[in-house]
Design a protein around this motif. Structure first.
Motif, PDB file in Angstrom:
ATOM      1  N   SER A  47       1.269  -1.634  -0.165  1.00 33.63           N
ATOM      2  CA  SER A  47      -0.193   0.163   0.127  1.00 33.63           C
ATOM      3  C   SER A  47       0.612   1.276  -0.155  1.00 33.63           C
ATOM      4  O   SER A  47       2.111   1.264   1.101  1.00 33.63           O
ATOM      5  CB  SER A  47      -0.845  -0.154   1.297  1.00 33.63           C
ATOM      6  OG  SER A  47      -1.214   1.106   1.188  1.00 33.63           O
ATOM      7  N   ALA A  48       0.982   1.725  -0.661  1.00 32.10           N
ATOM      8  CA  ALA A  48       1.749   3.565  -1.084  1.00 32.10           C
ATOM      9  C   ALA A  48       1.020   4.306  -0.564  1.00 32.10           C
ATOM     10  O   ALA A  48       1.967   4.965   0.720  1.00 32.10           O
ATOM     11  CB  ALA A  48       1.543   4.176  -2.868  1.00 32.10           C
ATOM     12  N   ASP A  49       0.256   4.089  -0.066  1.00 32.68           N
ATOM     13  CA  ASP A  49      -0.930   5.126   0.619  1.00 32.68           C
ATOM     14  C   ASP A  49      -0.110   4.797   2.751  1.00 32.68           C
ATOM     15  O   ASP A  49      -0.023   5.827   3.065  1.00 32.68           O
ATOM     16  CB  ASP A  49      -2.264   5.099   1.095  1.00 32.68           C
ATOM     17  CG  ASP A  49      -2.649   5.842  -0.544  1.00 32.68           C
ATOM     18  OD1 ASP A  49      -1.755   6.434  -1.030  1.00 32.68           O
ATOM     19  OD2 ASP A  49      -3.396   5.553  -0.503  1.00 32.68           O
ATOM     20  N   LEU A  70       5.345  -2.946  -2.945  1.00 32.70           N
ATOM     21  CA  LEU A  70       5.822  -4.034  -4.520  1.00 32.70           C
ATOM     22  C   LEU A  70       4.890  -4.904  -3.359  1.00 32.70           C
ATOM     23  O   LEU A  70       4.872  -4.589  -2.857  1.00 32.70           O
ATOM     24  CB  LEU A  70       6.774  -4.456  -4.285  1.00 32.70           C
ATOM     25  CG  LEU A  70       8.236  -4.951  -3.459  1.00 32.70           C
ATOM     26  CD1 LEU A  70       8.941  -5.334  -3.858  1.00 32.70           C
ATOM     27  CD2 LEU A  70       8.139  -3.856  -2.728  1.00 32.70           C
ATOM     28  N   ASP A  71       4.687  -5.430  -4.388  1.00 32.82           N
ATOM     29  CA  ASP A  71       4.498  -7.020  -3.523  1.00 32.82           C
ATOM     30  C   ASP A  71       5.393  -7.997  -3.320  1.00 32.82           C
ATOM     31  O   ASP A  71       5.983  -8.338  -4.189  1.00 32.82           O
ATOM     32  CB  ASP A  71       3.687  -7.967  -4.238  1.00 32.82           C
ATOM     33  CG  ASP A  71       2.841  -8.728  -4.236  1.00 32.82           C
ATOM     34  OD1 ASP A  71       3.643  -9.779  -3.233  1.00 32.82           O
ATOM     35  OD2 ASP A  71       1.957  -9.623  -4.222  1.00 32.82           O
ATOM     36  N   ILE A  72       5.911  -8.114  -2.242  1.00 32.44           N
ATOM     37  CA  ILE A  72       7.387  -9.352  -2.387  1.00 32.44           C
ATOM     38  C   ILE A  72       7.152 -10.654  -2.263  1.00 32.44           C
ATOM     39  O   ILE A  72       7.863 -11.607  -3.080  1.00 32.44           O
ATOM     40  CB  ILE A  72       7.926  -9.360  -0.505  1.00 32.44           C
ATOM     41  CG1 ILE A  72       6.428 -10.358   0.511  1.00 32.44           C
ATOM     42  CG2 ILE A  72       7.948  -7.748  -0.128  1.00 32.44           C
ATOM     43  CD1 ILE A  72       7.534  -9.972   1.797  1.00 32.44           C
ATOM     44  N   ARG A  73       6.518 -10.844  -3.254  1.00 29.22           N
ATOM     45  CA  ARG A  73       6.191 -12.494  -3.639  1.00 29.22           C
ATOM     46  C   ARG A  73       6.198 -12.532  -5.180  1.00 29.22           C
ATOM     47  O   ARG A  73       6.570 -13.490  -5.824  1.00 29.22           O
ATOM     48  CB  ARG A  73       4.474 -13.129  -3.301  1.00 29.22           C
ATOM     49  CG  ARG A  73       4.228 -13.134  -2.233  1.00 29.22           C
ATOM     50  CD  ARG A  73       2.670 -13.467  -2.176  1.00 29.22           C
ATOM     51  NE  ARG A  73       1.505 -11.771  -2.412  1.00 29.22           N
ATOM     52  CZ  ARG A  73       0.610 -11.977  -2.275  1.00 29.22           C
ATOM     53  NH1 ARG A  73      -0.627 -12.501  -1.947  1.00 29.22           N
ATOM     54  NH2 ARG A  73       0.073 -10.735  -2.511  1.00 29.22           N
ATOM     55  N   ASP A  74       6.712 -11.256  -5.565  1.00 26.84           N
ATOM     56  CA  ASP A  74       6.433 -11.004  -7.177  1.00 26.84           C
ATOM     57  C   ASP A  74       8.048 -11.405  -6.729  1.00 26.84           C
ATOM     58  O   ASP A  74       9.450 -10.311  -6.614  1.00 26.84           O
ATOM     59  CB  ASP A  74       6.503  -9.932  -7.237  1.00 26.84           C
ATOM     60  CG  ASP A  74       5.609  -9.665  -8.890  1.00 26.84           C
ATOM     61  OD1 ASP A  74       7.218 -10.041  -9.994  1.00 26.84           O
ATOM     62  OD2 ASP A  74       5.900  -9.171  -9.349  1.00 26.84           O
TER      63      ASP A  74
END
Length: 298
Positions: A47-49, A70-74
């Motif tokens: 969540s950038a916010d 980012l999504d750390i699963r990517d």
């Protein structure tokens, strides 16, 4: 006001410390403490916010930070983000693998998709972050990694997917500690028990109202923990004072992992065992906890 850390001011001057899941809960608290001790904190999360809100808090308090959504699963996103951090900061000195999540359900109701999602959040993502931090920086510069797991001793009924992933992270901690010691990289884990963090706000309030008093009663110290009590241990493990500690899992749970204590031992609670360390000046209690405390049920 500022963070009331027990570590020496300036303990992390000149260092870059990554905190995943830094936009809320325990991760937010850890980020604040590290920044108060002189670190440049890199906040990571989906969540950038939320990241922007915490970054603004840190800067208002006089700390330095940056944030990456980012999504750390990517895998590719992790690789690229770590590369950006190294390019911007020169080196990564510490990584806190805090991001994760789960939902309550008995094993027979967890489908493959749900199990995989929790596994990826709590184990795969932490592995990817640790691997890239090591490969792109710590292999040459040394460093410290601390992963947040959970009280999974004896299983985690109603959260079997999370328990399996967290146990995997603890085993991964042992392996990485051995393999990466040659490069001056220390790898440890912290296993919190029931902690009063914003993570509670993600669960059904009715579910928590029913269970939280029972949680307290099952803990030898007869209370739930504070975010700052986890952050203090994490910052210690990241610090130079822990230079000879690696491959360890520190359980911070008020004694709740001592599940085999005798049922004959049921002493009354006293004021002495309910003393807390509340160093986080921006602490926010979960709403359901405030309600239960006001009702005298917690």
């Amino acid at each position: 006001m500022s963070y009331h850390s027990q570590l020496r001011p300036g303990s992390f001057d000149g260092t870059t410390q990554i905190v995943t899941g830094g936009g809320s809960g325990i991760g937010r608290c850890i980020a604040h403490e590290l920044a108060s001790l002189g670190a440049h904190v890199v906040l990571l999360g989906r969540s950038a916010d939320k990241l922007a809100t915490v970054a603004a808090e840190i800067r208002t308090d006089g700390g330095a930070c940056s944030e990456y959504s980012l999504d750390i699963r990517d895998e590719e996103a992790v690789r690229e983000t770590v590369a950006e951090i190294v390019q911007a900061r020169g080196a990564i000195h510490g990584l806190v693998n805090n991001a994760g999540g789960q939902y309550p359900a008995p094993l027979e109701q967890i489908n493959a998709k749900g199990f995989q999602a929790v596994f990826n959040s709590n184990l795969l993502g932490g592995f990817l972050m640790a691997r890239e931090a090591f490969s792109q920086s710590m292999k040459e510069t040394g460093g410290s990694i601390v992963s947040i797991t959970a009280d999974n001793c004896g299983g985690m009924p109603m959260m079997g997917h999370s328990g399996a992933a967290r146990a995997g992270m603890e085993n991964l901690t042992h392996t990485a500690a051995v393999e990466w010691a040659r490069c001056g990289v220390r790898v440890n884990a912290v296993a919190p028990g029931y902690i009063l963090s914003s993570g509670f706000d993600t669960y059904d309030p009715a579910f928590l109202r029913e269970l939280l008093p029972g949680f307290r009663d099952s803990i030898p110290l007869y209370r739930l923990g504070e975010e700052a009590e986890i952050s203090g241990a994490v910052c210690f493990l990241l610090s130079d004072a822990a230079s000879y500690i690696t491959g360890q899992v520190l359980r911070i749970d008020g004694g709740s992992s001592l599940k085999h204590h005798s049922p004959l031992w049921q002493p009354p609670a006293t004021a002495h065992n309910r003393k807390t360390f509340d160093g986080f000046h921006r602490r926010n209690k979960p709403q359901v906890v405030e309600e239960l405390e006001a009702e005298g049920k917690l």
